[in-house]
Design a protein around this motif. Structure first.
Motif, short mmCIF file in Angstrom:
data_model
loop_
_atom_site.label_atom_id
_atom_site.label_comp_id
_atom_site.label_asym_id
_atom_site.label_seq_id
_atom_site.Cartn_x
_atom_site.Cartn_y
_atom_site.Cartn_z
N SER A 1 74.38 62.73 62.96
CA SER A 1 73.45 63.85 63.26
C SER A 1 74.28 65.08 62.60
N ARG A 2 73.54 66.17 62.12
CA ARG A 2 74.04 67.21 61.76
C ARG A 2 73.10 68.43 61.46
N ASN A 3 73.61 69.56 61.63
CA ASN A 3 72.65 70.76 61.42
C ASN A 3 73.07 71.26 59.89
N TYR A 4 71.86 71.62 59.44
CA TYR A 4 71.96 71.90 57.98
C TYR A 4 71.03 73.46 57.74
N ALA A 5 71.57 74.40 56.84
CA ALA A 5 71.08 75.62 56.89
C ALA A 5 69.87 75.30 55.98
N LYS A 6 68.84 76.28 56.37
CA LYS A 6 67.50 76.10 55.50
C LYS A 6 67.77 76.51 54.12
N PHE B 1 61.17 57.82 60.28
CA PHE B 1 62.11 58.72 60.97
C PHE B 1 61.56 59.61 61.92
N ASN B 2 62.33 60.29 62.88
CA ASN B 2 61.94 61.05 63.90
C ASN B 2 61.76 62.56 63.53
N SER B 3 60.62 63.06 63.23
CA SER B 3 60.32 64.12 62.58
C SER B 3 61.12 65.48 63.23
N ASN B 4 61.56 65.19 64.25
CA ASN B 4 62.25 66.35 65.10
C ASN B 4 63.61 66.58 64.69
#
Length: 198
Positions: free
Chosen positions: A163-168, A195-198
């Motif tokens: 799990s990781r956040n990426y910039a748009k 995959f989970n679309s969220n």
């Protein structure tokens, strides 16, 4: 001599190993006062399953852990084994058909079920005088053996975070990374990744 099926059916996954594809017993029934050992010379077996004999490598017959077939020839569904093995007076021998499976053709696995179609397809003679032995088929069909495709494993590379956040607008985002392993060569034709679309 009597011929009959022996052992039990089995299911394998394709690998580099030798696998058992049939088992039978040959019984020397002599009960006379004379010693009449029998020389088991050859046997022709029909492959009634959906597996192809051309997908097998190093097909042979074994007894007591020793390879006893000298050579084998295949023609279509038939396999003829040449042996020179002695079955002692009043005794029996358990024989194993073994091979390496190079390829599995069917989605649900390949089946192998050998049978002795005719009494004359087993050749055995008395050692002392060379007289041909009478063959009785107690059972003709051996047990069915099934070979499935090789095990395929996927091992996740733990250096890639789950799990990781990426910039748009970020390019080349690694969603999952790992290694596919199998004991035999394979072709990956279709890959579905839910995959989970969220």
């Amino acid at each position: 001599v009597d011929f009959e099926s022996h052992g039990a059916s089995s299911i394998y996954n394709q690998s580099e190993d030798y696998v058992e594809l049939g088992r039978f017993r040959v019984q020397n029934n002599d009960t006379s006062s004379e010693t009449r050992d029998v020389n088991f010379q050859s046997i022709t077996l029909r492959q009634n399953g959906n597996g192809d004999l051309s997908d097998l490598s190093e097909l042979y017959i074994e007894r007591n852990g020793v390879k006893v077939s000298k050579e084998v020839t295949t023609s279509g569904k038939d396999a003829t084994f040449v042996l020179n093995d002695t079955v002692k007076d009043g005794a029996s021998g358990i024989y194993y058909i073994k091979a390496k499976v190079l390829n599995v053709q069917n989605n649900n696995g390949d089946s192998y079920q050998f049978s002795l179609r005719n009494d004359q397809d087993l050749s055995a003679v008395e050692v002392l005088n060379g007289y041909r032995s009478t063959v009785t088929r107690i059972s003709s069909d051996l047990n069915e053996y099934k070979v499935n495709g090789s095990d395929v494993t996927f091992t996740r590379d733990t250096s890639v975070e789950l799990s990781r956040n990426y910039a748009k607008g970020t390019n080349d985002v690694v969603l999952l990374q790992g290694t596919v392993a199998t004991k035999t060569p394979i072709t990956l034709e279709d890959l579905t990744l839910p995959f989970n679309s969220n």
